[in-house]
Design a protein around this motif. Structure first.
Motif, PDB file in Angstrom:
ATOM      1  N   GLN A  74       0.811  -1.219   0.000  1.00  0.00           N
ATOM      2  CA  GLN A  74       0.000   0.000   0.000  1.00  0.00           C
ATOM      3  C   GLN A  74       0.843   1.268   0.000  1.00  0.00           C
ATOM      4  OE1 GLN A  74      -2.770  -0.127   3.278  1.00  0.00           O
ATOM      5  NE2 GLN A  74      -3.145  -2.305   2.982  1.00  0.00           N
ATOM      6  N   LYS A 102      -0.752   2.226  10.783  1.00  0.00           N
ATOM      7  CA  LYS A 102      -1.669   2.418   9.648  1.00  0.00           C
ATOM      8  C   LYS A 102      -2.480   3.707   9.830  1.00  0.00           C
ATOM      9  CE  LYS A 102      -4.753  -0.413   6.889  1.00  0.00           C
ATOM     10  NZ  LYS A 102      -5.414  -1.721   6.780  1.00  0.00           N
ATOM     11  N   ILE A 111      -0.901   6.421   2.875  1.00  0.00           N
ATOM     12  CA  ILE A 111      -1.743   5.336   2.360  1.00  0.00           C
ATOM     13  C   ILE A 111      -3.180   5.832   2.339  1.00  0.00           C
ATOM     14  CG2 ILE A 111      -0.225   3.464   3.096  1.00  0.00           C
ATOM     15  CD1 ILE A 111      -2.059   2.934   5.442  1.00  0.00           C
ATOM     16  N   ASN A 114      -8.917   2.943   3.241  1.00  0.00           N
ATOM     17  CA  ASN A 114      -9.727   1.880   2.650  1.00  0.00           C
ATOM     18  C   ASN A 114     -10.485   1.180   3.773  1.00  0.00           C
ATOM     19  OD1 ASN A 114     -10.224   1.273   0.045  1.00  0.00           O
ATOM     20  ND2 ASN A 114      -8.360   0.100  -0.280  1.00  0.00           N
TER      21      ASN A 114
END
Length: 119
Positions: A74, A102, A111, A114
């Motif tokens: 990613q 993350k 990133i 999602n």
């Protein structure tokens, strides 16, 4: 993680700090710098003494590196990323550290968010 994926020299750290694109959450501070001609991203880690003794700091570094290995598909390949661990991360699990890494990467726009993808 191979050594070509790491930022080790103080001059390289300073170059990223001077760009000063920083983002943070409770557990990590992330600095990023674009490198348009790069073949892959590079990662620099800073885990201070407030985290704990040497073995505690190494433990945290390993978990951060593992989180980046799992998130590698990613990640954009044209950036240098510095991660500074805050003291609150000491003693947390691998899953928790990955989730927080993350989260801060999403804040930084490194990133994409999602929500339908598995964590």
């Amino acid at each position: 993680m191979r050594k070509t994926f790491r930022i080790k020299k103080p001059e390289e750290f300073q170059q990223v700090f001077n760009q000063h694109h920083s983002f943070a959450n409770k557990y990590f501070v992330v600095y990023r710098m674009d490198r348009p001609a790069a073949k892959h991203f590079r990662l620099g880690l800073s885990v201070g003494k407030r985290i704990g003794k040497a073995h505690d700091r190494v433990w945290v570094k390993r978990r951060i590196r593992q989180a980046f290995l799992e998130l590698k598909p990613q990640l954009p390949q044209d950036q240098d990323i510095l991660v500074i661990a805050r003291p609150a991360v000491a003693g947390k699990s691998q899953a928790f550290i990955k989730k927080q890494v993350k989260h801060v990467l999403k804040i930084a726009g490194i990133i994409e968010d999602n929500t339908n993808a598995n964590s």
